[in-house]
Design a protein around this motif. Structure first.
Motif, mmCIF file in Angstrom:
data_model
loop_
_atom_site.group_PDB
_atom_site.id
_atom_site.type_symbol
_atom_site.label_atom_id
_atom_site.label_comp_id
_atom_site.label_asym_id
_atom_site.label_seq_id
_atom_site.Cartn_x
_atom_site.Cartn_y
_atom_site.Cartn_z
ATOM 1 N N ALA A 13 -4.636 11.104 2.718
ATOM 2 C CA ALA A 13 -5.714 10.835 1.766
ATOM 3 C C ALA A 13 -5.191 10.901 0.332
ATOM 4 O O ALA A 13 -5.555 10.072 -0.517
ATOM 5 N N ALA A 14 -4.333 11.883 0.071
ATOM 6 C CA ALA A 14 -3.744 12.021 -1.270
ATOM 7 C C ALA A 14 -2.866 10.816 -1.598
ATOM 8 O O ALA A 14 -2.869 10.319 -2.737
ATOM 9 N N LEU A 15 -2.115 10.325 -0.601
ATOM 10 C CA LEU A 15 -1.259 9.156 -0.807
ATOM 11 C C LEU A 15 -2.097 7.932 -1.146
ATOM 12 O O LEU A 15 -1.765 7.168 -2.061
ATOM 13 N N ILE A 16 -3.183 7.745 -0.432
ATOM 14 C CA ILE A 16 -4.052 6.593 -0.678
ATOM 15 C C ILE A 16 -4.642 6.648 -2.086
ATOM 16 O O ILE A 16 -4.651 5.651 -2.816
ATOM 17 N N MET A 17 -5.141 7.810 -2.478
ATOM 18 C CA MET A 17 -5.715 7.968 -3.810
ATOM 19 C C MET A 17 -4.663 7.716 -4.887
ATOM 20 O O MET A 17 -4.934 7.087 -5.911
ATOM 21 N N PHE A 18 -3.451 8.221 -4.650
ATOM 22 C CA PHE A 18 -2.364 8.018 -5.611
ATOM 23 C C PHE A 18 -2.049 6.534 -5.771
ATOM 24 O O PHE A 18 -1.906 6.028 -6.900
ATOM 25 N N LEU A 19 -1.957 5.814 -4.662
ATOM 26 C CA LEU A 19 -1.656 4.381 -4.715
ATOM 27 C C LEU A 19 -2.753 3.610 -5.451
ATOM 28 O O LEU A 19 -2.474 2.699 -6.237
ATOM 29 N N ARG A 20 -3.993 3.974 -5.199
ATOM 30 C CA ARG A 20 -5.094 3.270 -5.857
ATOM 31 C C ARG A 20 -5.103 3.533 -7.357
ATOM 32 O O ARG A 20 -5.389 2.631 -8.146
ATOM 33 N N LEU A 21 -4.817 4.751 -7.739
ATOM 34 C CA LEU A 21 -4.768 5.066 -9.168
ATOM 35 C C LEU A 21 -3.613 4.354 -9.857
ATOM 36 O O LEU A 21 -3.759 3.825 -10.964
ATOM 37 N N VAL A 22 -2.463 4.324 -9.200
ATOM 38 C CA VAL A 22 -1.296 3.643 -9.764
ATOM 39 C C VAL A 22 -1.569 2.153 -9.949
ATOM 40 O O VAL A 22 -1.149 1.547 -10.941
ATOM 41 N N SER A 23 -2.309 1.540 -8.997
ATOM 42 C CA SER A 23 -2.586 0.101 -9.083
ATOM 43 C C SER A 23 -3.421 -0.250 -10.308
ATOM 44 O O SER A 23 -3.420 -1.402 -10.759
ATOM 45 N N LEU A 24 -4.129 0.733 -10.868
ATOM 46 C CA LEU A 24 -4.978 0.487 -12.028
ATOM 47 C C LEU A 24 -4.186 0.342 -13.329
ATOM 48 O O LEU A 24 -4.679 -0.229 -14.299
ATOM 49 N N VAL A 25 -2.960 0.859 -13.341
ATOM 50 C CA VAL A 25 -2.185 0.863 -14.586
ATOM 51 C C VAL A 25 -0.966 -0.056 -14.533
ATOM 52 O O VAL A 25 -0.253 -0.188 -15.528
ATOM 53 N N ARG B 140 -0.271 -7.070 -12.962
ATOM 54 C CA ARG B 140 -0.976 -7.684 -11.836
ATOM 55 C C ARG B 140 -0.131 -7.771 -10.567
ATOM 56 O O ARG B 140 -0.581 -7.388 -9.494
ATOM 57 N N GLY B 141 1.103 -8.284 -10.670
ATOM 58 C CA GLY B 141 1.946 -8.453 -9.479
ATOM 59 C C GLY B 141 2.214 -7.151 -8.746
ATOM 60 O O GLY B 141 1.888 -7.017 -7.558
ATOM 61 N N PRO B 142 2.813 -6.162 -9.403
ATOM 62 C CA PRO B 142 3.044 -4.866 -8.752
ATOM 63 C C PRO B 142 1.749 -4.193 -8.314
ATOM 64 O O PRO B 142 1.708 -3.524 -7.278
ATOM 65 N N ALA B 143 0.677 -4.366 -9.103
ATOM 66 C CA ALA B 143 -0.605 -3.756 -8.740
ATOM 67 C C ALA B 143 -1.125 -4.324 -7.423
ATOM 68 O O ALA B 143 -1.674 -3.583 -6.587
ATOM 69 N N ASP B 144 -0.957 -5.638 -7.227
ATOM 70 C CA ASP B 144 -1.377 -6.265 -5.962
ATOM 71 C C ASP B 144 -0.627 -5.650 -4.775
ATOM 72 O O ASP B 144 -1.215 -5.381 -3.720
ATOM 73 N N MET B 145 0.664 -5.451 -4.941
ATOM 74 C CA MET B 145 1.483 -4.878 -3.871
ATOM 75 C C MET B 145 1.045 -3.450 -3.540
ATOM 76 O O MET B 145 0.926 -3.078 -2.371
ATOM 77 N N VAL B 146 0.793 -2.654 -4.584
ATOM 78 C CA VAL B 146 0.387 -1.264 -4.372
ATOM 79 C C VAL B 146 -1.001 -1.208 -3.735
ATOM 80 O O VAL B 146 -1.249 -0.404 -2.828
ATOM 81 N N ARG B 147 -1.916 -2.061 -4.197
ATOM 82 C CA ARG B 147 -3.262 -2.099 -3.625
ATOM 83 C C ARG B 147 -3.213 -2.529 -2.161
ATOM 84 O O ARG B 147 -3.950 -2.003 -1.317
ATOM 85 N N PHE B 148 -2.340 -3.467 -1.843
ATOM 86 C CA PHE B 148 -2.157 -3.907 -0.456
ATOM 87 C C PHE B 148 -1.640 -2.751 0.399
ATOM 88 O O PHE B 148 -2.124 -2.538 1.529
ATOM 89 N N ALA B 149 -0.676 -2.000 -0.117
ATOM 90 C CA ALA B 149 -0.129 -0.852 0.625
ATOM 91 C C ALA B 149 -1.203 0.192 0.878
ATOM 92 O O ALA B 149 -1.302 0.759 1.980
ATOM 93 N N ALA B 150 -2.045 0.452 -0.134
ATOM 94 C CA ALA B 150 -3.128 1.426 0.021
ATOM 95 C C ALA B 150 -4.110 0.975 1.097
ATOM 96 O O ALA B 150 -4.577 1.787 1.908
ATOM 97 N N PHE B 151 -4.395 -0.331 1.106
ATOM 98 C CA PHE B 151 -5.303 -0.855 2.117
ATOM 99 C C PHE B 151 -4.726 -0.703 3.519
ATOM 100 O O PHE B 151 -5.427 -0.290 4.461
#
Length: 311
Positions: free
Chosen positions: A12-24, A27-38
């Protein structure tokens, strides 16, 4: 036993961390991080639902309602994914009528029947969870039987396992499915494309004939289910994910009463043509169009309109 609490908390902590990182991120890296969180979230929810499904299947069988096992497990996955990822599938009636019979939720009540749907990606598991009718079982490749949790659940819940490399055992599995459909009025869901298309536009792979032979042999209707192309929600090739609601059309049942194996080719063509036309229509309803012209003769009720875009 503390690891039983530590592992879920860590994930759960990993998922939250990935989602927060995707916000900052850009666009390209954020898409990858958001995909990983999903993907991490979806795997956890699938594991949780399969574990629940093992227990639910045992209880349902003991109570004499084994045919409901996959329905109740699918619904649990539907709500878990909606709450944690913001993705769900919504069932619609496209307005067509065949022999006085309509599609939509009404067609999902058909029992027994062979339900067939287009196969795009792993997210189709969630599509099944959202639309799966009661007293219905999926077909799956035999190797899934040995997977922990998921395989246990599928084995307990009347899944029809198919060994595609062995024609004799595959035929025996279908013969068993016919017997179950007749004796228990249990329906079957099959992806006739046989494999995921990962398509970024409305398209269908060639259909295999097994589902249609099964329907003709059991003399039960085919119910086509068409899921709109959802590459805007999940694109596995480009590693992109966005929350959203995906449209699913349930077409009117196609009867097979009186048909024989000689009619299977025509039945396959009729079903695939209807599904392809609806798949293209859905791409326009969603507002994308995907560059594919809309079929002019849709057969939809004029009062409902050929295009019903979301507002």
């Amino acid at each position: 036993m503390s690891w039983l609490l530590y592992l879920p908390a860590s994930l759960a902590a990993l998922i939250m961390f990935l989602r927060l990182v995707s916000l900052v991120l850009p666009r390209g890296p954020a898409d990858m991080v958001r995909f990983a969180a999903f993907m991490v979230t979806a795997f956890i929810m699938l594991l949780f639902s399969a574990s629940y499904g093992v227990v639910a299947s045992i209880l349902c069988r003991c109570a004499g309602y084994g045919g409901l096992s996959q329905w109740t497990t699918g619904r649990s996955f539907k709500w878990l994914m909606w709450w944690t990822t913001g993705v769900t599938f919504s069932v619609h009636d496209n307005g067509k009528s065949v022999g006085g019979r309509r599609g939509g939720e009404e067609a999902l009540l058909e029992r027994p029947a062979v339900f067939v749907g287009n196969h795009q990606s792993e997210l189709d598991v969630l599509m099944l969870g959202c639309i799966f009718p009661q007293y219905c079982s999926v077909t799956a490749k035999s190797s899934l039987k040995w997977m922990p949790f998921l395989g246990w659940f599928m084995s307990l819940s009347k899944t029809v396992f198919i060994d595609r490399a062995n024609r004799a055992t595959a035929r025996a599995a279908f013969d068993s499915a016919v017997d179950t459909m007749r004796s228990s009025r249990q329906s079957v869901f099959i992806f006739p494309e046989g494999t995921r298309s990962y398509a970024s536009e409305p398209t269908l792979l060639p259909f295999k004939k097994g589902a249609f032979h099964l329907a003709v042999q059991a003399q039960v209707p085919i119910v086509p289910i068409v899921c709109a192309n959802y590459s805007n929600v999940l694109d596995a090739k480009k590693r992109r994910f966005n929350p959203g609601v995906v449209d699913v059309s349930v077409l009117p049942p196609i009867p097979t009463k009186g048909l024989t194996s000689a009619d299977v080719d025509r039945l396959v063509e009729k079903t695939r043509n209807a599904m392809m036309e609806e798949l293209v229509r859905l791409s326009h309803v969603s507002g994308t169009g995907n560059g594919v012209p809309l079929p002019r003769a849709s057969g939809a009720d004029n009062a409902r309109g050929e295009l019903r875009k979301r507002v």
